[in-house]
Write a protein that holds these residues in place. Structure first.
Motif, short mmCIF file in Angstrom:
data_model
loop_
_atom_site.label_atom_id
_atom_site.label_comp_id
_atom_site.label_asym_id
_atom_site.label_seq_id
_atom_site.Cartn_x
_atom_site.Cartn_y
_atom_site.Cartn_z
N VAL A 187 6.88 8.14 0.64
CA VAL A 187 7.46 6.83 0.32
C VAL A 187 6.42 5.94 -0.37
O VAL A 187 6.64 5.44 -1.47
N ALA A 188 5.28 5.74 0.30
CA ALA A 188 4.27 4.84 -0.25
C ALA A 188 2.93 5.14 0.41
O ALA A 188 2.87 5.65 1.52
N VAL A 189 1.85 4.77 -0.29
CA VAL A 189 0.50 4.93 0.25
C VAL A 189 -0.34 3.74 -0.19
O VAL A 189 -0.12 3.17 -1.26
N ILE A 190 -1.28 3.37 0.67
CA ILE A 190 -2.20 2.29 0.36
C ILE A 190 -3.61 2.76 0.65
O ILE A 190 -3.86 3.42 1.67
N SER A 191 -4.53 2.44 -0.22
CA SER A 191 -5.92 2.87 -0.04
C SER A 191 -6.58 2.12 1.11
O SER A 191 -6.05 1.12 1.60
N TRP A 192 -7.75 2.59 1.51
CA TRP A 192 -8.43 1.99 2.65
C TRP A 192 -8.74 0.52 2.43
O TRP A 192 -8.73 -0.28 3.35
N SER A 193 -8.99 0.15 1.18
CA SER A 193 -9.35 -1.24 0.88
C SER A 193 -8.14 -2.08 0.50
O SER A 193 -8.28 -3.28 0.26
N ALA A 194 -6.98 -1.46 0.46
CA ALA A 194 -5.74 -2.12 0.02
C ALA A 194 -5.78 -2.44 -1.47
O ALA A 194 -4.91 -3.16 -1.97
N GLY A 195 -6.77 -1.90 -2.17
CA GLY A 195 -6.85 -2.17 -3.59
C GLY A 195 -5.91 -1.35 -4.43
O GLY A 195 -5.64 -1.69 -5.58
N THR A 196 -5.42 -0.26 -3.87
CA THR A 196 -4.54 0.64 -4.62
C THR A 196 -3.32 0.97 -3.80
O THR A 196 -3.43 1.31 -2.63
N THR A 197 -2.17 0.87 -4.42
CA THR A 197 -0.92 1.29 -3.80
C THR A 197 -0.17 2.19 -4.77
O THR A 197 -0.36 2.13 -5.98
N TYR A 198 0.67 3.04 -4.18
CA TYR A 198 1.45 3.97 -5.01
C TYR A 198 2.76 4.22 -4.29
O TYR A 198 2.79 4.33 -3.07
N TYR A 199 3.85 4.29 -5.09
CA TYR A 199 5.18 4.39 -4.51
C TYR A 199 5.96 5.56 -5.11
O TYR A 199 5.78 5.91 -6.28
N ALA A 200 6.86 6.07 -4.33
CA ALA A 200 7.83 7.02 -4.85
C ALA A 200 8.75 6.28 -5.82
O ALA A 200 9.04 5.09 -5.63
N ASP A 201 9.20 6.97 -6.84
CA ASP A 201 10.06 6.33 -7.83
C ASP A 201 11.32 5.75 -7.19
O ASP A 201 11.83 4.73 -7.64
N SER A 202 11.81 6.41 -6.15
CA SER A 202 13.06 6.00 -5.52
C SER A 202 12.96 4.65 -4.82
O SER A 202 13.99 4.03 -4.55
N VAL A 203 11.75 4.20 -4.51
CA VAL A 203 11.60 2.93 -3.78
C VAL A 203 10.82 1.89 -4.58
O VAL A 203 10.71 0.74 -4.15
N LYS A 204 10.30 2.28 -5.71
CA LYS A 204 9.49 1.37 -6.52
C LYS A 204 10.29 0.12 -6.89
O LYS A 204 11.44 0.21 -7.32
N GLY A 205 9.67 -1.02 -6.69
CA GLY A 205 10.35 -2.29 -6.98
C GLY A 205 11.16 -2.84 -5.82
O GLY A 205 11.57 -3.99 -5.85
N ARG A 206 11.39 -2.02 -4.80
CA ARG A 206 12.15 -2.47 -3.62
C ARG A 206 11.29 -2.51 -2.36
O ARG A 206 11.52 -3.35 -1.49
N PHE A 207 10.35 -1.59 -2.25
CA PHE A 207 9.49 -1.50 -1.06
C PHE A 207 8.08 -1.96 -1.41
O PHE A 207 7.60 -1.76 -2.52
#
Length: 121
Positions: free
Chosen positions: A48-68
């Motif tokens: 679904v989603a991941v956030i780096s240890w510093s919160a500087g990077t996030t990445y989302y599945a296409d199905s939830v991008k823009g909503r989550f």
């Protein structure tokens, strides 16, 4: 011992919102990437989603991008998943996971027990 505990799941109507929380008992929490995965009945666990240890990077599945939105508070050992504009296809058990590397594959070091999210149409 590492423990991840999710909360915030429930039943919501389509178009509604929920905020999932994950409390992590990890001594070095700030050094771990944190991810959210979900698993619907009869389906494989999916990223679904991941956030780096510093919160500087996030990445989302296409199905939830823009909503989550994934976020974390390293001072509180917490990670969150804000879910807006929920759809029936978002219905699943949602899992919090911790890993030193992170990524989109469900091969994280530590997992929570999951919290049920049900979206009615």
């Amino acid at each position: 011992q590492v423990q991840l505990v999710e909360s915030g799941g429930g039943l919501v109507q389509a178009g509604g919102s929920l905020r999932l929380s994950c409390a992590a008992s990890i001594r070095t929490f700030s050094s771990y990437a944190m991810g959210w995965f979900r698993q619907a009945p009869g389906k494989e666990r999916e990223f679904v989603a991941v956030i780096s240890w510093s919160a500087g990077t996030t990445y989302y599945a296409d199905s939830v991008k823009g909503r989550f939105t994934i976020s974390r508070d390293n001072a509180k050992n917490m990670v969150y998943l804000q879910m807006n504009d929920l759809k029936p296809e978002d219905t699943a058990v949602y899992y919090c996971a911790a890993d030193e590397v992170g990524g989109t594959l469900p091969k994280y070091d530590y997992w929570g027990q999951g919290t049920q999210v049900t979206v009615s149409s």
